[in-house]
Write a protein that holds these residues in place. Structure first.
Motif, PDB file in Angstrom:
ATOM      1  N   ARG A   1      49.639  35.642  46.080  1.00  0.00           N
ATOM      2  CA  ARG A   1      50.984  36.209  45.885  1.00  0.00           C
ATOM      3  C   ARG A   1      51.305  36.306  44.390  1.00  0.00           C
ATOM      4  O   ARG A   1      51.932  37.273  43.946  1.00  0.00           O
ATOM      5  N   SER A   2      50.883  35.323  43.605  1.00  0.00           N
ATOM      6  CA  SER A   2      51.109  35.376  42.161  1.00  0.00           C
ATOM      7  C   SER A   2      50.401  36.579  41.547  1.00  0.00           C
ATOM      8  O   SER A   2      50.964  37.285  40.691  1.00  0.00           O
ATOM      9  N   LEU A   3      49.167  36.835  41.990  1.00  0.00           N
ATOM     10  CA  LEU A   3      48.445  38.008  41.501  1.00  0.00           C
ATOM     11  C   LEU A   3      49.141  39.290  41.939  1.00  0.00           C
ATOM     12  O   LEU A   3      49.250  40.251  41.170  1.00  0.00           O
ATOM     13  N   ALA A   4      49.617  39.335  43.183  1.00  0.00           N
ATOM     14  CA  ALA A   4      50.322  40.516  43.676  1.00  0.00           C
ATOM     15  C   ALA A   4      51.568  40.777  42.836  1.00  0.00           C
ATOM     16  O   ALA A   4      51.867  41.923  42.476  1.00  0.00           O
ATOM     17  N   ALA A   5      52.293  39.715  42.489  1.00  0.00           N
ATOM     18  CA  ALA A   5      53.498  39.865  41.673  1.00  0.00           C
ATOM     19  C   ALA A   5      53.150  40.363  40.273  1.00  0.00           C
ATOM     20  O   ALA A   5      53.824  41.246  39.726  1.00  0.00           O
ATOM     21  N   SER A   6      52.081  39.807  39.689  1.00  0.00           N
ATOM     22  CA  SER A   6      51.656  40.262  38.359  1.00  0.00           C
ATOM     23  C   SER A   6      51.237  41.723  38.395  1.00  0.00           C
ATOM     24  O   SER A   6      51.590  42.514  37.504  1.00  0.00           O
ATOM     25  N   SER A   7      50.487  42.103  39.431  1.00  0.00           N
ATOM     26  CA  SER A   7      50.028  43.482  39.548  1.00  0.00           C
ATOM     27  C   SER A   7      51.210  44.434  39.692  1.00  0.00           C
ATOM     28  O   SER A   7      51.202  45.548  39.138  1.00  0.00           O
ATOM     29  N   ARG A   8      52.217  44.004  40.430  1.00  0.00           N
ATOM     30  CA  ARG A   8      53.413  44.833  40.578  1.00  0.00           C
ATOM     31  C   ARG A   8      54.120  44.998  39.233  1.00  0.00           C
ATOM     32  O   ARG A   8      54.597  46.082  38.900  1.00  0.00           O
TER      33      ARG A   8
ATOM     34  N   ARG B   1      41.176  38.783  52.616  1.00  0.00           N
ATOM     35  CA  ARG B   1      42.175  39.849  52.513  1.00  0.00           C
ATOM     36  C   ARG B   1      43.580  39.286  52.687  1.00  0.00           C
ATOM     37  O   ARG B   1      43.841  38.486  53.590  1.00  0.00           O
ATOM     38  N   PHE B   2      44.467  39.735  51.814  1.00  0.00           N
ATOM     39  CA  PHE B   2      45.874  39.361  51.865  1.00  0.00           C
ATOM     40  C   PHE B   2      46.704  40.640  51.775  1.00  0.00           C
ATOM     41  O   PHE B   2      46.439  41.476  50.912  1.00  0.00           O
ATOM     42  N   GLU B   3      47.680  40.772  52.637  1.00  0.00           N
ATOM     43  CA  GLU B   3      48.572  41.926  52.588  1.00  0.00           C
ATOM     44  C   GLU B   3      50.004  41.434  52.465  1.00  0.00           C
ATOM     45  O   GLU B   3      50.465  40.615  53.274  1.00  0.00           O
ATOM     46  N   PHE B   4      50.696  41.943  51.430  1.00  0.00           N
ATOM     47  CA  PHE B   4      52.062  41.536  51.152  1.00  0.00           C
ATOM     48  C   PHE B   4      52.981  42.755  51.242  1.00  0.00           C
ATOM     49  O   PHE B   4      52.567  43.870  50.967  1.00  0.00           O
TER      50      PHE B   4
ATOM     51  N   LEU C   1      57.446  39.844  48.618  1.00  0.00           N
ATOM     52  CA  LEU C   1      56.004  39.787  48.888  1.00  0.00           C
ATOM     53  C   LEU C   1      55.699  38.836  50.045  1.00  0.00           C
ATOM     54  O   LEU C   1      54.932  37.880  49.935  1.00  0.00           O
ATOM     55  N   VAL C   2      56.287  39.147  51.171  1.00  0.00           N
ATOM     56  CA  VAL C   2      56.060  38.377  52.398  1.00  0.00           C
ATOM     57  C   VAL C   2      54.650  38.672  52.910  1.00  0.00           C
ATOM     58  O   VAL C   2      54.193  39.831  52.891  1.00  0.00           O
ATOM     59  N   VAL C   3      53.948  37.650  53.376  1.00  0.00           N
ATOM     60  CA  VAL C   3      52.589  37.828  53.892  1.00  0.00           C
ATOM     61  C   VAL C   3      52.642  38.541  55.235  1.00  0.00           C
ATOM     62  O   VAL C   3      53.245  38.051  56.191  1.00  0.00           O
TER      63      VAL C   3
END
Length: 273
Positions: free
Chosen positions: A237-244, A187-190, A195-197
């Motif tokens: 984080r790259s996936l989180a940025a893409s999803s955003r 699990r990762f939360e940003f 997108l700070v961890v």
């Protein structure tokens, strides 16, 4: 659309009972025909990499009055492209005025299905879905998505909220099949524009679901990989940025089902919550 199917569905189009089209067809934006989730995925297909997907939709009453068995010839011969396995999802929809496009039942994805066995899977799922309804079925329809199977190295479930200021990523090895053995998610939360961890948890992963002949099976994770993260923080984080980026413009919460193949992320499903 899956190569070779388009020319084999003329009869179904002619009788008006079944509709067959790809995500790029305008009808795939109509929630009354395909449901809210498939319509949302269709809207996402020009932003994110989505596997080739066919949609088959018809009123539930149509499926019920055609009780095909494995030995009968259906009006839609799903033979697909030789050698290309598929994933099947079925959604039972309410299409009345007040609840148009609402999904009242959805099966977990059936993955890595041989093209020659796709119709058998569709018939079986249609029977399962029909048993979910008691009484009048006039307001219900079934929508199938038949998607080119992606042999994932990892499966990622992403939750995006607050216009992308909060993004949670869950990552497991192999395929995230909900009907398989226990899934072990890192699990990762940003949070915030950068997108700070905020939180990171690496789970001990003892098993994983992987492709097998005509389906999937569960295997033991090698001992030296049990405590290894599925993704690095940078990759998450790259996936989180893409999803955003993919969900930009939508202010509500969204959930994305993504897979990793090599170093590339591919979007399989998208839900607005």
């Amino acid at each position: 659309m899956i190569t070779g199917w388009r020319e084999r569905v003329g009869q179904a189009r002619a009788n008006g009972d079944y509709l067959h089209f790809g995500l790029d067809d305008p009808r795939c934006r109509d929630t009354r025909l395909v449901g809210a989730e498939l319509a949302a995925l269709a809207g996402m297909a020009d932003r994110a990499p989505v596997p080739g997907t066919d949609v088959i939709t018809a009123p539930l009453a149509v499926w019920r009055r055609n009780p095909w068995t494995r030995s009968t010839s259906p009006p839609l011969p799903f033979t697909g492209q030789a050698g290309v396995p598929l994933s099947i999802r079925c959604r039972l929809l309410v299409s009345d005025v007040d609840r148009s496009g609402e999904s009242v039942w959805q099966n977990p994805a059936w993955n890595n299905i041989d093209p020659e066995a796709v119709w058998e899977g569709v018939v079986e799922l249609a029977g399962i879905a029909a048993r979910q309804v008691v009484g009048d079925v006039s307001g219900h329809r079934l929508a199938f998505s038949l998607q080119r199977f992606v042999p994932a190295v990892a499966s990622l479930l992403v939750w995006v909220a607050d216009s992308g200021h909060r993004v949670h990523v869950r990552a497991c090895r192999g395929l995230a099949e909900t009907h398989a053995d226990r899934l072990y998610f890192d699990r990762f939360e940003f949070r915030g524009p950068s997108l700070v961890v905020e939180h990171c948890l690496v789970e001990r992963k003892h098993t994983a679901t992987v492709p097998a002949d005509g389906g999937t099976h569960t295997v033991d994770v090698p001992p030296e990989q049990v405590s290894c993260p599925v993704l690095s923080v940078a990759a998450a984080r790259s996936l989180a940025a893409s999803s955003r980026t993919w969900t930009a413009g939508y202010d509500g919460c969204a959930e994305l089902e993504v897979v990793l193949v090599g170093q590339e992320f591919t979007l399989l499903d998208y839900r607005r919550l």
